[in-house]
Design an enzyme around this catalytic site. Structure first.
Site, mmCIF file in Angstrom:
data_model
loop_
_atom_site.group_PDB
_atom_site.id
_atom_site.type_symbol
_atom_site.label_atom_id
_atom_site.label_comp_id
_atom_site.label_asym_id
_atom_site.label_seq_id
_atom_site.Cartn_x
_atom_site.Cartn_y
_atom_site.Cartn_z
ATOM 1 N N CYS A 266 6.737 36.705 -1.806
ATOM 2 C CA CYS A 266 7.476 37.543 -2.758
ATOM 3 C C CYS A 266 8.728 38.042 -2.042
ATOM 4 C CB CYS A 266 6.581 38.714 -3.164
ATOM 5 S SG CYS A 266 7.384 39.935 -4.216
ATOM 6 N N CYS B 30 13.594 34.861 -6.170
ATOM 7 C CA CYS B 30 12.351 35.543 -6.571
ATOM 8 C C CYS B 30 11.350 34.431 -6.828
ATOM 9 C CB CYS B 30 12.594 36.352 -7.844
ATOM 10 S SG CYS B 30 11.072 36.912 -8.664
HETATM 11 N N1 DGL Z 1 7.747 37.384 -6.944
HETATM 12 C C1 DGL Z 1 8.501 38.589 -6.694
HETATM 13 C C2 DGL Z 1 9.769 38.249 -5.899
HETATM 14 O O1 DGL Z 1 9.828 37.197 -5.311
HETATM 15 C C3 DGL Z 1 8.663 39.248 -7.984
HETATM 16 C C4 DGL Z 1 9.055 40.465 -8.183
HETATM 17 C C5 DGL Z 1 8.547 41.465 -9.169
HETATM 18 O O2 DGL Z 1 7.361 41.728 -9.228
HETATM 19 O O3 DGL Z 1 9.444 42.050 -9.774
HETATM 20 O O4 DGL Z 1 10.679 39.025 -5.800
#
Ligand code: DGL
Length: 255
Positions: free
Chosen positions: A72, A180
């Protein structure tokens, strides 16, 4: 310590990274924890994100994992340094692929999509100061919610993506960074808006780094066969969605 590699994301996004990991490291056993019950993280305060990361990654540490992948970008930007200072195992994070996009750039512009939190934290600012020439940062407003609700391949997803990207239609966009881990699930919709743009994301870089770190520390699994276990703070529906997304990626790969 056991033979598990822990994966953490705010929700389903890290499944895109997990898929790359099992392809490159088929003998490993992965334990994925998605904090879907609290997603999205990207519009929360830094303190909130850090508290959620501590609790979520705590689920991995309880299983005595041999390495952690923070799959993430938001959680990496908010929490990777804190975790590295505390953990005695390799911690691998994500990084928006601005460097490779800049290195491949010819004359056009690069659109760097990420969450509000990722774009505002120092890690991204550092990247921008090094490789930010002709890079336009942009929040993928509403993208995470669409992917979390299992609607990545719907007309609604396309309309959301189009609404966010429309102001850049007249720009000479040469490539798009998916900063993301939820966004690769919207790659089709993004590609439809900018059919000639090259797409960059950090998945392969992160997994290669994971492999290097395991190799260096003699932690690579030599056993036959690997496994994947997924847990979530969300409900059974989102758990089923994560398994389905992982299966879809496998099918796309073998098609
Ligand atoms: N998968 C997360 C990232 O790479 C997502 C973010 C979220 O939960 O807003 O930033």
């Amino acid at each position: 310590m056991n033979d598990l590699i822990g994966f953490f994301d705010s929700g389903v996004g890290g499944i895109s990274v997990l898929h790359t990991a099992r392809t490159l490291l088929p003998r490993e056993n992965f334990f994925y924890y998605g904090d879907n019950g609290n997603a999205p993280y990207g519009n929360k305060s830094l303190e909130e994100i850090r508290a959620l990361c501590k609790a979520g990654i705590g689920q991995l540490l309880q299983r005595d994992v041999k390495a952690i992948v923070i799959a993430c970008n938001t959680a990496t930007a908010a929490y990777a340094e804190i975790l590295r200072a505390e953990a005695e195992i390799p911690v691998i994070g994500m990084e928006p692929a601005i460097k490779p996009a800049q290195e491949a750039r010819k004359t056009g512009e690069v659109l760097a999509l990420a969450t509000q939190a990722t774009l505002s934290l120092p890690k991204f600012q550092r990247l921008m100061s090094l490789y930010g020439d002709h890079v336009i940062p942009l929040v993928g407003e509403g993208f995470v919610e669409i992917v979390e609700s299992g609607k990545a391949h719907t007309q609604e997803a396309f309309e959301r993506v189009e609404a966010v990207l429309a102001p850049y239609r007249d720009h000479p966009i040469e490539s798009i960074v998916l900063g993301c881990t939820h966004y690769p699930f919207l790659a089709d919709a993004i590609g439809r808006c900018f059919p000639h743009a090259e797409i960059h994301d950090g998945r392969m870089g992160t997994v290669q780094q994971l492999r290097r770190r395991l190799e260096q520390q003699g932690l690579l699994s030599l056993a036959e066969g690997g496994s994947i276990e997924i847990q979530t703070s969300g409900g059974s529906e989102v758990l089923a969605l994560m398994h389905r997304l992982l299966e879809d990626l496998k099918e796309q790969q073998s098609a």
